[in-house]
Design a protein around this motif. Sequence first.
Motif, PDB file in Angstrom:
ATOM      1  N   GLN A 187       1.430 -26.735  19.446  1.00 43.49           N
ATOM      2  CA  GLN A 187       2.080 -28.024  19.227  1.00 43.49           C
ATOM      3  C   GLN A 187       1.224 -28.958  18.378  1.00 43.49           C
ATOM      4  OE1 GLN A 187       2.700 -29.381  23.244  1.00 43.49           O
ATOM      5  NE2 GLN A 187       4.598 -28.232  23.448  1.00 43.49           N
TER       6      GLN A 187
ATOM      7  N   SER B 132       3.981 -38.639  16.511  1.00 40.29           N
ATOM      8  CA  SER B 132       2.653 -38.826  15.929  1.00 40.29           C
ATOM      9  C   SER B 132       2.339 -37.713  14.936  1.00 40.29           C
ATOM     10  CB  SER B 132       1.585 -38.837  17.025  1.00 40.29           C
ATOM     11  OG  SER B 132       1.757 -39.939  17.859  1.00 40.29           O
TER      12      SER B 132
ATOM     13  N   ASP C 279       5.508 -33.910  17.740  1.00 40.31           N
ATOM     14  CA  ASP C 279       5.984 -35.209  18.234  1.00 40.31           C
ATOM     15  C   ASP C 279       5.948 -36.242  17.111  1.00 40.31           C
ATOM     16  OD1 ASP C 279       3.382 -36.076  17.991  1.00 40.31           O
ATOM     17  OD2 ASP C 279       3.036 -36.364  20.137  1.00 40.31           O
TER      18      ASP C 279
ATOM     19  N   TYR D 102       6.716 -27.414  18.753  1.00 39.06           N
ATOM     20  CA  TYR D 102       7.048 -28.835  18.886  1.00 39.06           C
ATOM     21  C   TYR D 102       6.099 -29.697  18.071  1.00 39.06           C
ATOM     22  CZ  TYR D 102       7.507 -33.392  21.157  1.00 39.06           C
ATOM     23  OH  TYR D 102       7.668 -34.717  21.399  1.00 39.06           O
TER      24      TYR D 102
ATOM     25  N   VAL E 238      11.435 -34.224  24.556  1.00 41.08           N
ATOM     26  CA  VAL E 238      10.866 -35.010  23.457  1.00 41.08           C
ATOM     27  C   VAL E 238      10.826 -36.488  23.837  1.00 41.08           C
ATOM     28  CG1 VAL E 238      11.273 -35.809  21.098  1.00 41.08           C
ATOM     29  CG2 VAL E 238      11.500 -33.391  21.646  1.00 41.08           C
TER      30      VAL E 238
ATOM     31  N   VAL F   1       0.275 -35.957  19.609  1.00 40.62           N
ATOM     32  CA  VAL F   1      -0.598 -37.126  19.546  1.00 40.62           C
ATOM     33  C   VAL F   1      -2.044 -36.786  19.920  1.00 40.62           C
ATOM     34  CG1 VAL F   1       0.022 -37.828  21.910  1.00 40.62           C
ATOM     35  CG2 VAL F   1      -0.818 -39.541  20.288  1.00 40.62           C
TER      36      VAL F   1
ATOM     37  N   LEU G 189      -3.843 -38.682  27.214  1.00 39.74           N
ATOM     38  CA  LEU G 189      -2.828 -38.004  26.400  1.00 39.74           C
ATOM     39  C   LEU G 189      -2.708 -36.526  26.741  1.00 39.74           C
ATOM     40  CD1 LEU G 189      -3.624 -39.636  22.930  1.00 39.74           C
ATOM     41  CD2 LEU G 189      -1.690 -40.158  24.436  1.00 39.74           C
TER      42      LEU G 189
ATOM     43  N   LEU H 171      -0.740 -45.230  24.983  1.00 41.05           N
ATOM     44  CA  LEU H 171      -1.423 -45.764  23.795  1.00 41.05           C
ATOM     45  C   LEU H 171      -1.228 -47.260  23.639  1.00 41.05           C
ATOM     46  CD1 LEU H 171      -0.560 -43.019  21.140  1.00 41.05           C
ATOM     47  CD2 LEU H 171      -2.821 -43.539  22.061  1.00 41.05           C
TER      48      LEU H 171
ATOM     49  N   LEU I 175      13.309 -41.898  18.122  1.00 41.06           N
ATOM     50  CA  LEU I 175      13.696 -40.574  18.615  1.00 41.06           C
ATOM     51  C   LEU I 175      14.278 -40.659  20.019  1.00 41.06           C
ATOM     52  CD1 LEU I 175      10.864 -38.194  17.348  1.00 41.06           C
ATOM     53  CD2 LEU I 175      13.273 -38.171  16.696  1.00 41.06           C
TER      54      LEU I 175
ATOM     55  N   PRO J  70       3.622 -44.140   8.594  1.00 45.22           N
ATOM     56  CA  PRO J  70       3.234 -43.062   9.512  1.00 45.22           C
ATOM     57  C   PRO J  70       3.738 -43.256  10.945  1.00 45.22           C
ATOM     58  CG  PRO J  70       1.342 -44.427   8.946  1.00 45.22           C
ATOM     59  CD  PRO J  70       2.469 -44.877   8.073  1.00 45.22           C
TER      60      PRO J  70
ATOM     61  N   GLU K 172       7.495 -38.811  24.306  1.00 45.02           N
ATOM     62  CA  GLU K 172       7.294 -39.994  23.466  1.00 45.02           C
ATOM     63  C   GLU K 172       7.097 -41.246  24.319  1.00 45.02           C
ATOM     64  OE1 GLU K 172       6.861 -39.980  20.330  1.00 45.02           O
ATOM     65  OE2 GLU K 172       7.639 -38.030  19.691  1.00 45.02           O
TER      66      GLU K 172
END
Lengths: 146, 110
Positions: free
Chosen positions: B19, B56, B54, B52, A43, B22, A13, A54, A111, A104, A47
Amino acid sequence: METTFVLEVPNDLRAIERAVDLVVGRCQTCESQARRFRLNFRVALAEALANAMLYGNGSDPHKRVRVDVTVNDAEVSARVTDQGAGFDPDAVEDPTTPENLMRPGGRGLFLMRQLLDEVRFNDRGNSVTLILRLEESASFDEAASA
Amino acid sequence: MSFSVVKQDGVTVVDVEGQLIVGNRQELKQKVLDELEGGERRFVIDFRQTGYIDSSGLGVLVSLSKKIREQGGELRLSGLNEDLRTLFELTKLDTLFRITHTKEEALQGL
């Protein structure tokens, strides 16, 4: 003129931000639409990478995510492919309905679809192509107020 | 991302810098949950120095809001830049949170 390049990103990540920076940095023709590119494309790509790492690759540090980028005068596209079994994107519920608003998760794909002109998956569901058109596309503000 | 926590007029104010994504969202979540378990009920998270968040990060804020409400408290957000406000509007999370321009506005009446 068209430019293509490929990134092989480790399934980490912490690599997302740098990968997004690399892609954005190579897209000189996108500067004319700075906000749409800065927000919408960044963005959506972040994502897509997070989902691939994940859920697609199951957080397996031995797997990788491949990003195929194409930039031309009309659009920028990024195909993000993980090494997982794939999923059914149509099964993902709308996170903005009253019954889902307090959940959540489930906003990443939403998005992507809201921010880009086109989002399409391969049949297996382990590869998503993100497309932002640089001309004659709905403005971000129009999309945001829809 | 880093954050600082101060108590102001009985309100726990969390200033987030960087930020909320995640890779780091759990740090913020745990800190706020620790404060909640410690008896705090009124919270403001300020994003004036955040570029920013995200999906998550948005999810963590939703989760925290739910837990705080369950304890009879309230979470307000402040300092969102134009891009962040847009993300909240697109996801309709602007209907879930009280969002103010400044931290001071958020503190009023909380």
